[in-house]
Design a protein around this motif. Structure first.
Motif, short mmCIF file in Angstrom:
data_model
loop_
_atom_site.label_atom_id
_atom_site.label_comp_id
_atom_site.label_asym_id
_atom_site.label_seq_id
_atom_site.Cartn_x
_atom_site.Cartn_y
_atom_site.Cartn_z
N ILE A 56 -6.23 -4.94 -0.53
CA ILE A 56 -4.83 -4.32 -0.41
C ILE A 56 -4.29 -4.68 0.93
CG2 ILE A 56 -5.60 -2.02 0.61
CD1 ILE A 56 -3.44 -0.97 -1.36
N SER A 57 -3.03 -5.25 0.80
CA SER A 57 -2.22 -5.75 2.12
C SER A 57 -0.88 -4.82 2.28
CB SER A 57 -1.90 -7.15 1.83
OG SER A 57 -1.00 -7.29 0.97
N ASP A 58 -0.52 -4.67 3.49
CA ASP A 58 0.66 -4.01 3.81
C ASP A 58 0.85 -4.08 5.45
OD1 ASP A 58 1.95 -1.26 2.35
OD2 ASP A 58 2.34 -1.52 4.61
N ILE A 59 1.79 -3.68 6.04
CA ILE A 59 2.11 -3.85 7.42
C ILE A 59 2.00 -2.29 7.93
CG2 ILE A 59 3.66 -5.82 6.92
CD1 ILE A 59 6.12 -4.02 7.40
N ASP A 60 1.81 -1.39 7.37
CA ASP A 60 1.58 -0.17 7.85
C ASP A 60 0.23 0.11 8.05
OD1 ASP A 60 1.52 2.67 8.24
OD2 ASP A 60 3.46 2.93 7.05
N ALA A 87 0.87 -1.42 -0.19
CA ALA A 87 0.07 -0.12 0.03
C ALA A 87 0.75 1.24 -0.15
CB ALA A 87 -0.90 0.02 1.26
N GLY A 88 1.95 1.24 -0.80
CA GLY A 88 2.79 2.38 -0.93
C GLY A 88 2.09 3.30 -2.24
N PRO A 89 2.64 4.51 -2.34
CA PRO A 89 1.70 5.39 -3.44
C PRO A 89 1.58 4.78 -4.71
CG PRO A 89 3.94 6.23 -2.35
CD PRO A 89 4.03 5.04 -2.07
N ILE A 90 2.27 3.57 -5.29
CA ILE A 90 2.03 2.64 -6.63
C ILE A 90 0.65 1.81 -6.11
CG2 ILE A 90 2.86 1.06 -7.96
CD1 ILE A 90 3.67 3.80 -8.90
N GLY A 91 1.10 0.91 -5.12
CA GLY A 91 -0.23 0.14 -4.66
C GLY A 91 -1.41 0.89 -4.26
N MET A 92 -1.34 1.92 -3.94
CA MET A 92 -2.73 2.88 -3.46
C MET A 92 -3.29 3.30 -4.63
SD MET A 92 -3.58 3.45 -0.23
CE MET A 92 -2.37 4.06 0.81
N GLU A 144 1.43 -7.06 -7.84
CA GLU A 144 2.44 -7.11 -6.70
C GLU A 144 3.07 -5.86 -6.88
OE1 GLU A 144 4.34 -7.58 -4.01
OE2 GLU A 144 5.63 -7.39 -5.60
N CYS A 145 2.95 -4.94 -5.72
CA CYS A 145 3.47 -3.57 -5.66
C CYS A 145 4.51 -3.67 -4.65
CB CYS A 145 2.46 -2.73 -5.50
SG CYS A 145 1.30 -2.63 -6.98
N SER A 146 5.14 -4.52 -3.78
CA SER A 146 5.73 -4.50 -2.75
C SER A 146 7.11 -4.92 -2.85
CB SER A 146 5.31 -5.44 -1.55
OG SER A 146 5.24 -6.93 -1.78
N GLY A 147 7.38 -5.77 -3.78
CA GLY A 147 8.69 -6.23 -3.74
C GLY A 147 9.22 -7.09 -2.94
N ALA A 148 8.47 -7.50 -2.02
CA ALA A 148 8.85 -8.41 -0.78
C ALA A 148 8.96 -9.94 -1.14
CB ALA A 148 7.90 -8.31 0.33
N GLU A 149 9.76 -10.55 -0.69
CA GLU A 149 10.16 -11.94 -0.85
C GLU A 149 8.53 -12.85 -0.58
OE1 GLU A 149 13.18 -15.40 -0.08
OE2 GLU A 149 13.47 -13.78 0.89
N ILE A 150 8.17 -12.46 0.63
CA ILE A 150 6.99 -13.27 0.95
C ILE A 150 5.78 -13.11 -0.15
CG2 ILE A 150 5.97 -11.57 2.48
CD1 ILE A 150 5.31 -13.83 4.37
N ALA A 151 5.72 -11.97 -0.69
CA ALA A 151 4.84 -11.66 -1.56
C ALA A 151 4.71 -12.42 -2.77
CB ALA A 151 4.68 -10.25 -1.92
N ALA A 152 6.16 -12.58 -3.31
CA ALA A 152 6.26 -13.51 -4.40
C ALA A 152 5.85 -14.92 -4.32
CB ALA A 152 7.94 -13.62 -4.89
N MET A 153 6.10 -15.48 -3.04
CA MET A 153 5.73 -16.95 -2.85
C MET A 153 4.32 -16.96 -2.74
SD MET A 153 7.87 -19.11 -2.61
CE MET A 153 6.99 -20.55 -1.73
N GLU A 154 3.42 -16.11 -2.14
CA GLU A 154 2.03 -16.03 -1.74
C GLU A 154 1.24 -15.64 -2.96
OE1 GLU A 154 2.08 -15.14 2.99
OE2 GLU A 154 1.54 -13.73 1.54
#
Length: 338
Positions: A187-191, A166-171, A231-241
């Protein structure tokens, strides 16, 4: 004139620099606002492979025409298509200059827009609709990124969509998906602050610290999963899920650009006959479309701007973005406040 200059890894400063020298076909702009992008963060850290110091940062800029040109008049507000293509390589020759083999960008490979004045080729400028505010207009460039991503995904009205990050691009992705008729947008995020903002735009927030996007999405879709995932996070766990969140025959659009290779469940791609597609920037036509869309979602584009820093204090911007206590979403630099 004043400008925000990248001077070396983890070093940026506001400097006095000479005004640019005009080139044939260029027009002088008084810069109004410039957005700060993830690529600017990478440059500031010394991690961008092409950016070389000293460099004036910024490619998401809104300017006001200073003097009449061939296509624009003094006082026109304009935004720039910032891509610089060679015109000779295979992608350029086959109608894909936005993925030129040696693609360059204003603000990355040449001086950008976080400054008081600049000379920009008239052919890459687009006039901002009169009813779009300066703040909203400064978000047109990242909006163009999402216009392209949605085209790449083959999204259809009433699709169920998921956005990871949920950064600018995801938002902006979630905003546009709602605007274009998605039946649901998760939409998922940790913030938590960003997720609260996403709720204001009608998205369904998922806190990745405490909830499973897969479980939430499948519960809402009778166990099937979403039609399209961004996929807008670049996070490793996101790629797997991401393959488990997406339904059989669904599409995954890679909007983020991971810094290192990530693990992906390719077995899901096979067994569920999913489609995975990349997206990088945007075509010039898609940039034009983003200018038009800005008039349709102008209120939301304004709301996504969480902070504005004056040019005189802009060297602080990267520390501010890195500090989660600020709760930044989209940060603009006011190039008129020196």
């Amino acid at each position: 004139m004043k400008a925000l200059v990248y001077t070396g890894p983890k070093e940026v400063e506001v400097r006095d620099i000479p005004e640019q020298t005009p080139k044939d076909g260029s027009i002088k702009l008084k810069m109004k606002y410039c957005g700060v992008c993830g690529s600017d963060i990478a440059i500031s850290l010394g991690k961008h492979p092409r950016a070389k110091a000293p460099l004036v940062l910024g490619h998401e800029f809104l300017g006001e025409v200073v003097e009449d040109g061939k296509k624009f008049k003094k006082g026109d507000r304009v935004v720039a298509y910032p891509l610089l293509s060679c015109g000779h390589c295979l992608p350029c020759r086959t109608g894909n200059p936005h993925v030129c083999n040696t693609l360059r960008l204003i603000g990355i490979d040449v001086d950008g827009g976080i400054c008081q004045y600049g000379y920009i080729d008239e052919d890459v400028l687009f006039k901002v609709p009169d009813d779009v505010s300066d703040k909203a207009a400064a978000v047109i460039e990242p909006l163009a990124v999402i216009v392209r991503a949605i085209h790449q995904s083959n999204f259809k009205s009433l699709d169920v969509a998921a956005v990871i990050g949920a950064g600018p691009i995801g938002m902006i992705a979630g905003m546009m998906l709602k605007h274009m008729g998605a039946s649901k947008v998760f939409i998922s995020d940790i913030d938590e602050k960003r997720l609260e903002k996403a709720m204001e735009f009608g998205m369904i927030p998922v806190n990745a610290k405490t909830e499973s996007m897969e479980k939430v999405a499948k519960t809402a879709t009778d166990g099937e999963g979403v039609d399209v995932l961004f996929e807008c996070s670049g996070a490793e766990i996101a790629a797997m899920e991401m393959t488990s969140i997406t339904r059989v025959g669904g599409t995954i659009c890679m909007v983020s650009v991971p810094k290192t290779p990530l693990n992906v469940n390719l077995r899901d791609i096979n067994f569920k006959e999913q489609h995975i597609v990349g997206t990088r920037v945007y075509t010039k036509e898609e940039f034009r479309q983003a200018v038009e869309y800005s008039a349709q979602i102008k209120e939301d584009l304004e709301k996504i701007v969480s902070h504005i820093l004056p040019l005189k204090d802009s060297a602080k911007v990267f520390d501010m973005i890195a500090d989660l206590n600020y709760g930044t979403v989209k940060v603009l630099i006011d190039c008129t406040d020196i």
